[in-house]
Motif scaffolding. Structure first.
Motif, mmCIF file in Angstrom:
data_model
loop_
_atom_site.group_PDB
_atom_site.id
_atom_site.type_symbol
_atom_site.label_atom_id
_atom_site.label_comp_id
_atom_site.label_asym_id
_atom_site.label_seq_id
_atom_site.Cartn_x
_atom_site.Cartn_y
_atom_site.Cartn_z
ATOM 1 N N UNK A 1 0.910 -1.102 0.212
ATOM 2 C CA UNK A 1 -0.017 -0.118 -0.110
ATOM 3 C C UNK A 1 1.068 1.262 -0.016
ATOM 4 N N UNK A 2 1.735 1.468 0.854
ATOM 5 C CA UNK A 2 2.932 2.612 0.907
ATOM 6 C C UNK A 2 3.690 2.576 -0.593
ATOM 7 N N UNK A 3 3.857 1.549 -0.944
ATOM 8 C CA UNK A 3 4.641 1.546 -2.337
ATOM 9 C C UNK A 3 3.726 2.105 -3.484
ATOM 10 N N UNK B 1 2.119 6.018 -7.317
ATOM 11 C CA UNK B 1 1.022 6.407 -8.141
ATOM 12 C C UNK B 1 -0.034 7.417 -7.665
ATOM 13 N N UNK B 2 0.311 7.848 -6.580
ATOM 14 C CA UNK B 2 -0.421 9.008 -6.032
ATOM 15 C C UNK B 2 -0.361 10.420 -6.942
ATOM 16 N N UNK C 1 -7.492 10.332 -4.852
ATOM 17 C CA UNK C 1 -6.184 9.906 -5.411
ATOM 18 C C UNK C 1 -5.518 8.886 -4.601
ATOM 19 N N UNK C 2 -5.614 9.070 -3.047
ATOM 20 C CA UNK C 2 -4.827 8.066 -2.289
ATOM 21 C C UNK C 2 -5.490 6.940 -2.233
ATOM 22 N N UNK C 3 -6.790 6.788 -2.078
ATOM 23 C CA UNK C 3 -7.302 5.655 -2.048
ATOM 24 C C UNK C 3 -7.395 4.689 -3.325
ATOM 25 N N UNK D 1 -4.260 0.175 -6.075
ATOM 26 C CA UNK D 1 -3.791 -0.401 -7.362
ATOM 27 C C UNK D 1 -2.875 -1.679 -7.113
ATOM 28 N N UNK D 2 -1.837 -1.517 -6.263
ATOM 29 C CA UNK D 2 -1.006 -2.486 -6.186
ATOM 30 C C UNK D 2 -1.430 -3.475 -5.115
#
Length: 699
Positions: A377-379, A384-385, A407-409, A414-415
């Motif tokens: 999630x952090x990566x 992508x943010x 955008x954060x969500x 995504x990953x």
């Protein structure tokens, strides 16, 4: 353009040296986890790698230039070997002081309670450290932990953290049910370094009159109890208090199951689990509170000490989950670099460094779902943010703030989606509105709970704030429940194999390179990944259409059999099984095999007799008749279930069969008697309670 893209990647790679360490380290740990290797081979390979790196410098210059890649490969192999050795050494079963080596000759051992017991429907559960075993009237120090259960008996003394007791009942190994759709609890406990369990009754242990728990741990438990007491006092004992406890300190024992299911359906379980968000809030709050301190070198060190003490104290208070440890280590590196070393490093390097430190401390974290999801999630947000946020520009501040959260969500999802599909087999369609509601509300509630604890000695203000928090939590839960019950809220029973998960990550990686750094081959590589994913999917669907098997599930006290052919499955056994929690395992198995209820043409059932695809199964759950028939009844398998008073020799007089199957509904003593008789007579048998579910492939 391709040259510039490659140059960008190389610069980014060089700024994060720990990325070059974490990959081979994870590879070595994973190799040892699934393909155990003798440590001698790792040591030999490591010595060869070090010798190769040392000898490389003595090669002629032109050779060194031509093979400049070789030292990097050898160093990666060296780190890989270190990863395998880390996991081998972390396995306490390889230690000469492991307690199980000494329990063969003695039933007496000394235990120390590791954590406060948790109340279960029929028992209390905790973990205990085995301190010593008694051998020939001498107490020998040993190592290891086990699961400890005690009955709900008023005559049994209550156990607390740090209590020590002498037990005399031999522990048993934790077993896996073997049901195809079941969570492998045995493997999970292996990652926690717990291999055995014991149930102690009143006559099985003696409680010693002293407590030797660690004082820091005891202090943290007292702080936790203080928080729980005040939250229940001012918020109440309902589901709102359980949610408040989970939000603030990660205590999940009082959480309402329906509430948890609602948060799961909307994909925001991370809100009710202590995660990096909580550490980020705490870190930012500490920075704001300490900004008034003067800008002196010694004051910077003081700030760092205060921040680290509070961060790690909170991490330990909440149970030190994988995501919390990740955040704590990351913020430790950021704090030391900012206030002590006065240097800022690449956030990617900090992320990889924290993962490396945690895996060196506990290599079993590599298979922890929370650890994987936290780092992914952090990566994902880091990568992508910004590209997602730059897609739209909003002039109004509130719209821009809303778009930032969106955008954060989206970036975090995504990953993490492929690994979530692999573990949980579902996708929440409304994760975005659920996040937009729950994240700001939960943040506000957490700050409110902290203020509530500070106001708790004042009485009235705490009562008012507690009521306000209760209604806020009720409103948040109601909104999430409503979203989770909307039509199409969750796509369930998504099959995603390991190969498909890997292909999805390759697809995301190559498309990200194509979009972000204009890596032209990324588009073609992405198309290849899509083809590979489709081929894996078609192969699975084809295999499911051709399947033909009989599954006798491991369900204590019940009989549960599935006969599967193609996409049809017919159940045989006790219908009351579907009212139990174990029914979810059967449903998971059917979903994984793409099977739905229906009667295959070859299935026949006459009372206790089943016939399917030429295989015959006779179910015996009561005593045999007094007289044997003149001709034996022929069958392939006999299933003994629900403790029938049957003698194996007598059974041979009634039936001609190939294999005996002992269901998990039989008592352990009776199964041992049957197994002994079968060994004497040279008969084949299968014990479901010991070996797991019985799976017979009919083709």
């Amino acid at each position: 353009m391709e040259f510039e893209s490659a140059l960008f990647v190389v610069k980014w790679w060089k700024r994060a040296p720990f990325l070059r360490i974490i990959a081979p380290l994870v590879a070595g740990i994973t190799l040892q986890l699934y393909i155990p290797v003798n440590p001698v081979w790792y040591i030999t390979a490591a010595c060869c790698c070090m010798a190769g790196v040392s000898a490389f410098r003595f090669l002629p210059l032109q050779w060194r230039f031509a093979a400049a890649w070789l030292p990097g490969i050898l160093c990666s192999l060296l780190i890989c070997c270190c990863g395998g050795l880390l996991l081998y050494n972390a396995d306490i079963r390889h230690s000469k002081d492991f307690y199980d080596r000494y329990l063969v000759d003695t039933p007496f051992y000394l235990l120390r309670i590791n954590e406060p017991p948790q109340e279960k429907p029929r028992s209390f559960k905790t973990t205990a450290q085995v301190i010593a075993v008694c051998k020939e009237d001498e107490w020998l120090p040993v190592k290891g932990c086990l699961l400890l259960y005690t009955g709900k008996d008023s005559l049994l003394p209550a156990l607390h953290y740090g209590d020590e007791l002498i037990a005399r009942k031999r522990p048993e190994f934790i077993k896996f049910s073997g049901n195809p759709g079941a969570f492998n609890y045995q493997q999970y406990m292996v990652t926690q370094q717990v291999y055995q369990q014991v149930y102690l009754g009143q006559a099985d242990f003696y409680l010693l009159p002293y407590n030797r728990g660690h004082p820091v741990r005891r202090l943290l438990l007292q702080a936790r109890d203080y928080c729980l007491y005040n939250l229940k006092k001012y918020i109440g004992n309902g589901p709102e208090a359980g949610m408040a406890e989970a939000l603030l300190i990660g205590y999940r024992q009082d959480l309402d199951r329906d509430v948890v299911q609602s948060y799961s359906n909307t994909g925001i379980v991370h809100v009710i689990a202590i995660s990096g968000m909580h550490l980020a809030l705490l870190y930012s709050t500490l920075l704001w509170l300490l900004q008034w301190l003067p800008a002196h070198s010694w004051m910077h060190v003081t700030k760092a000490v205060i921040i680290l003490v509070v961060l790690w104290g909170f991490a330990l208070l909440t149970g030190a989950s994988a995501s919390v440890l990740r955040s704590a280590v990351m913020f430790t590196g950021i704090t030391v670099g900012r206030f002590v070393l006065h240097r800022y490093s690449s956030i990617y390097n900090t992320l990889a460094a924290s993962a490396t430190i945690l895996l060196c401390f506990n290599p079993y974290l590599v298979v922890d779902a929370g650890f994987q999801l936290s780092y992914l999630a952090v990566l994902s947000i880091l990568l992508f943010y910004q590209p997602i946020y730059r897609l739209f520009e909003w002039k109004r501040r509130w719209a821009d703030w809303l778009w930032q959260m969106t955008a954060v969500s989206l970036a975090a999802q995504l990953i993490t989606t492929p690994v979530s599909l692999f573990y949980f087999h579902q996708f929440p369609n409304y994760f975005l509105p659920a996040n937009l509601i729950a994240v700001p509300l939960s943040t506000l509630i957490i700050y409110g709970e902290v203020i509530l604890l500070l106001l708790s000695p004042l009485g009235k203000p705490a009562v008012w704030l507690g009521s306000a928090l209760k209604y806020m939590i009720f409103g948040m839960n109601s909104c999430i429940r409503w979203i989770g019950e909307l039509p199409g809220a969750v796509i369930r029973d998504i099959h995603c194999s390991l190969a498909q998960t890997v292909l999805l990550y390759l697809l995301i990686a190559v498309l990200a390179l194509w979009l972000l750094v204009r890596f032209r081959p990324g588009l073609w590589m992405g198309l290849l990944c899509i083809w590979g994913f489709l081929i894996a999917r078609v192969s699975w669907v084809t295999a499911c259409k051709r399947q033909c098997s009989i599954i006798i599930y491991n369900v204590p006290a019940y009989t549960a059999i599935d006969c599967i052919k193609g996409n049809l499955v017919q159940f045989a056994g006790n219908d009351s099984v579907w009212q139990l929690p174990v029914a979810q395992q059967l449903l998971n198995t059917r979903a994984n095999l793409r099977a739905h209820a229906g009667t295959p043409a070859s299935f026949q059932q006459y009372g206790r007799f089943l016939s399917f695809e030429g295989k015959r199964i006779l179910i015996i759950d009561s005593a045999l008749p007094g007289l044997a028939p003149p001709e034996k009844f022929k069958t392939n398998y006999i299933l003994l279930t629900r403790n029938p008073p049957v003698n194996i020799r007598q059974l041979c007089d009634f039936y001609a069969f190939d294999t005996l199957i002992f269901a998990a509904s039989n008592s352990a003593r009776r199964i041992e008697k049957w197994k002994s008789d079968c060994d004497t007579l040279g008969m084949q048998y299968y014990s479901i309670g010991d070996q797991g579910a019985f799976i017979l492939t009919c083709r």
